[in-house]
Scaffold this motif. Sequence first.
Motif, short mmCIF file in Angstrom:
data_model
loop_
_atom_site.label_atom_id
_atom_site.label_comp_id
_atom_site.label_asym_id
_atom_site.label_seq_id
_atom_site.Cartn_x
_atom_site.Cartn_y
_atom_site.Cartn_z
N LEU A 1 -7.68 7.69 -5.58
CA LEU A 1 -6.75 6.58 -5.41
C LEU A 1 -7.47 5.25 -5.55
O LEU A 1 -6.96 4.31 -6.19
CB LEU A 1 -6.06 6.67 -4.04
N GLU A 2 -8.66 5.14 -4.98
CA GLU A 2 -9.39 3.87 -5.00
C GLU A 2 -9.70 3.41 -6.42
O GLU A 2 -9.77 2.21 -6.69
CB GLU A 2 -10.69 3.99 -4.20
N ILE B 1 2.03 1.77 -3.57
CA ILE B 1 0.93 2.28 -4.39
C ILE B 1 0.70 3.77 -4.11
O ILE B 1 0.54 4.57 -5.04
CB ILE B 1 -0.35 1.47 -4.12
N GLN B 2 0.72 4.15 -2.84
CA GLN B 2 0.51 5.55 -2.48
C GLN B 2 1.62 6.42 -3.06
O GLN B 2 1.35 7.52 -3.58
CB GLN B 2 0.45 5.69 -0.96
N TYR C 1 1.11 6.81 -6.75
CA TYR C 1 -0.04 7.70 -6.99
C TYR C 1 0.37 9.16 -6.79
O TYR C 1 0.05 10.03 -7.61
CB TYR C 1 -1.18 7.33 -6.05
N GLN D 1 -5.95 2.28 -7.96
CA GLN D 1 -4.91 1.56 -7.21
C GLN D 1 -4.64 0.17 -7.78
O GLN D 1 -3.49 -0.28 -7.77
CB GLN D 1 -5.27 1.47 -5.74
N GLN E 1 0.83 -1.20 0.00
CA GLN E 1 0.00 0.00 0.00
C GLN E 1 0.87 1.25 0.00
O GLN E 1 0.51 2.27 -0.61
CB GLN E 1 -0.93 0.00 1.22
#
Length: 283
Positions: A233-234, A121-122, A125, A237, A118
């Motif tokens: 983001l959702e 991914i963040q 992003y 992702q 996570q």
Amino acid sequence: MPKGFTFLPALGLAAALALPVPAMAEPDADTVVARVNGAEITLGHMILAHATLPQQYRQLPPDVLYNAILDQLIQQSALEQAHGDEAPKHVTLSLENERRSLLAAEEIEAIMSDAASQEDIQAAYDAEYGDGFGGDEFNASHILVETQEEASAIKTELDGGADFAETAKAKSTGPSGPSGGELGWFGPGAMVPEFEAAVVALEPGQVSEPVQTQFGWHLVKLNDKRQAEAPALESVQDEIAQTLRQQAVQQKVEELTAAAEIERPEIEDLDPAILQNLDIVRN
């Protein structure tokens, strides 16, 4: 025999019955489900055989599939033993290819499993959308005709001052013709590559030279362009995670091949068409 002696065996039997019965081991991949002349067939063999079945067969009732798969493996084992221990060349090579492929896939899975936390991914992003915007979006119109000659003639008219929308209504064969050729807003990947390349090369207000696609010949006008708002983001992702995994695999493959001692001997008179010659591996 004194009656008192009959009590001890009965007591022993009662004690035995009171003892806990050892639990049967749960079936696992090594559980033997059949033997053919001593050669074991395990539950693991059956599970993997089931996994390779076409989807329509896997929809059959489990009891039907279980017996059918077990019967098939038993028959294959009998045939294998009848053949003997020496495997033909093409079987040996196929097994080597299969082993190589399966172990490579296992390594890829291991690489991918650690490549998209996570936090990763963040970070990806934020790097892509930290300014609050996504990629470019385009608003364009087009005129579609069948031949390059038609497109060139219309381009001459437009260069001479003809109105694009009115010309599209009169001459475009595309479904957007009646609305002046307007396509609305779209982002990268929404159009076929040739059309998109023409759009990207234009400044607002410009009209392209004739562009050929699978649909015919186009004249493209870029009406406007803008930066899209950053997606949540959702919503991206999963796409980001997949990209990170692919990048991790590619990087690892490049590292491994760069570090490996790889030789490619020059083979004289090798015709690439030899790949179609199965007789070579059947000798």
